[in-house]
Design a protein around this motif. Structure first.
Motif, PDB file in Angstrom:
ATOM      1  N   LEU A  93       0.810  -1.218   0.000  1.00 40.79           N
ATOM      2  CA  LEU A  93       0.000   0.000   0.000  1.00 40.79           C
ATOM      3  C   LEU A  93       0.844   1.270   0.000  1.00 40.79           C
ATOM      4  N   SER A  94       2.117   1.159  -0.331  1.00 37.56           N
ATOM      5  CA  SER A  94       3.033   2.298  -0.246  1.00 37.56           C
ATOM      6  C   SER A  94       2.648   3.473  -1.139  1.00 37.56           C
ATOM      7  N   LYS A  95       1.887   3.226  -2.187  1.00 36.73           N
ATOM      8  CA  LYS A  95       1.526   4.299  -3.114  1.00 36.73           C
ATOM      9  C   LYS A  95       0.128   4.857  -2.871  1.00 36.73           C
ATOM     10  N   VAL A  96      -0.567   4.343  -1.852  1.00 39.08           N
ATOM     11  CA  VAL A  96      -1.902   4.858  -1.520  1.00 39.08           C
ATOM     12  C   VAL A  96      -1.940   5.246  -0.045  1.00 39.08           C
ATOM     13  N   ARG A  97      -2.839   6.147   0.260  1.00 37.69           N
ATOM     14  CA  ARG A  97      -2.978   6.608   1.637  1.00 37.69           C
ATOM     15  C   ARG A  97      -3.525   5.481   2.501  1.00 37.69           C
ATOM     16  N   HIS A  98      -2.825   5.176   3.590  1.00 38.22           N
ATOM     17  CA  HIS A  98      -3.266   4.099   4.485  1.00 38.22           C
ATOM     18  C   HIS A  98      -2.563   4.235   5.832  1.00 38.22           C
ATOM     19  N   LEU A  99      -3.012   3.438   6.774  1.00 41.72           N
ATOM     20  CA  LEU A  99      -2.361   3.304   8.070  1.00 41.72           C
ATOM     21  C   LEU A  99      -2.416   1.829   8.436  1.00 41.72           C
ATOM     22  N   ALA A 100      -1.301   1.227   8.735  1.00 40.36           N
ATOM     23  CA  ALA A 100      -1.236  -0.166   9.188  1.00 40.36           C
ATOM     24  C   ALA A 100      -0.441  -0.185  10.481  1.00 40.36           C
ATOM     25  N   VAL A 101      -1.079  -0.602  11.570  1.00 38.19           N
ATOM     26  CA  VAL A 101      -0.452  -0.556  12.884  1.00 38.19           C
ATOM     27  C   VAL A 101      -0.637  -1.899  13.595  1.00 38.19           C
TER      28      VAL A 101
END
Length: 191
Positions: A93-101
């Motif tokens: 998802l590096s090219k789209v806005r996201h949050l992974a925690v």
């Protein structure tokens, strides 16, 4: 280096149903556009599961993907693989806005199992969720409250319910569940 332990170290209780803390669970909060092809592919590649529809959870016991809100999922994976899963999501998802925690160590998970009617009854004592079979079935997912704390619940099958809550309230949650499952506490609501 310290060894990871679950909030209550696998404690269990046998009453009208069995209540057990499920030990260490890998959990990732994933936020972004759930309808985007990138998100759908990243989730599928990381878990083998599709993004579920609103109010549902996909999974089979090993991996789970739960719909938390219009832009949020909860991924449950093996504790040992959570860091790799989180990294693969971030890469995909590096090219789209996201949050992974990785929220694994901030959560606790419990399971109630036994007679399906009594499992539903125990949860109904604590959560403002309609637990009738026609209103809540395996595959559905609810964020709610369990007495005074936030919790999320789902039924992997007709005879069990799984609950996720914050680790900081794990002992309180376990004691609530023990009370709801105490011998002699049956009210016959779903029998």
């Amino acid at each position: 280096m310290s060894e990871a332990v679950s909030a209550l170290k696998g404690v269990s209780f046998d009453g009208i149903v069995t209540v057990e803390e499920m030990g260490l669970q890998g959990m990732i909060t994933l936020r972004g556009d759930l309808a985007s092809p990138e998100m759908k592919k990243a989730v599928k590649d990381a878990t083998g599961l599709n993004v579920p529809e609103q109010g549902h959870i996909a999974g089979d016991g090993g991996n789970w993907v739960a719909w938390m809100s219009p832009d949020e999922l909860l991924l449950v994976v093996a504790y040992e693989s959570v860091s790799d899963t989180e990294a693969s999501l971030r890469d995909a998802l590096s090219k789209v806005r996201h949050l992974a925690v990785n929220v694994s160590d901030a959560r606790a998970m419990f399971r109630l199992s036994g007679n399906g009617a009594l499992v539903r009854e125990a949860i109904a004592k604590l959560c403002p969720v309609d637990m009738r079979t026609e209103a809540f079935a395996p595959g559905q997912f609810r964020r709610s409250r369990m007495a005074q704390v936030p919790a999320a619940i789902w039924m992997p099958d007709e005879s069990s319910v799984q609950i996720v809550c914050f680790r900081s309230v794990a002992e309180y949650a376990f004691n609530l569940l023990k009370g709801a499952a105490a011998p002699g506490s049956e009210v016959g609501l779903f029998s």
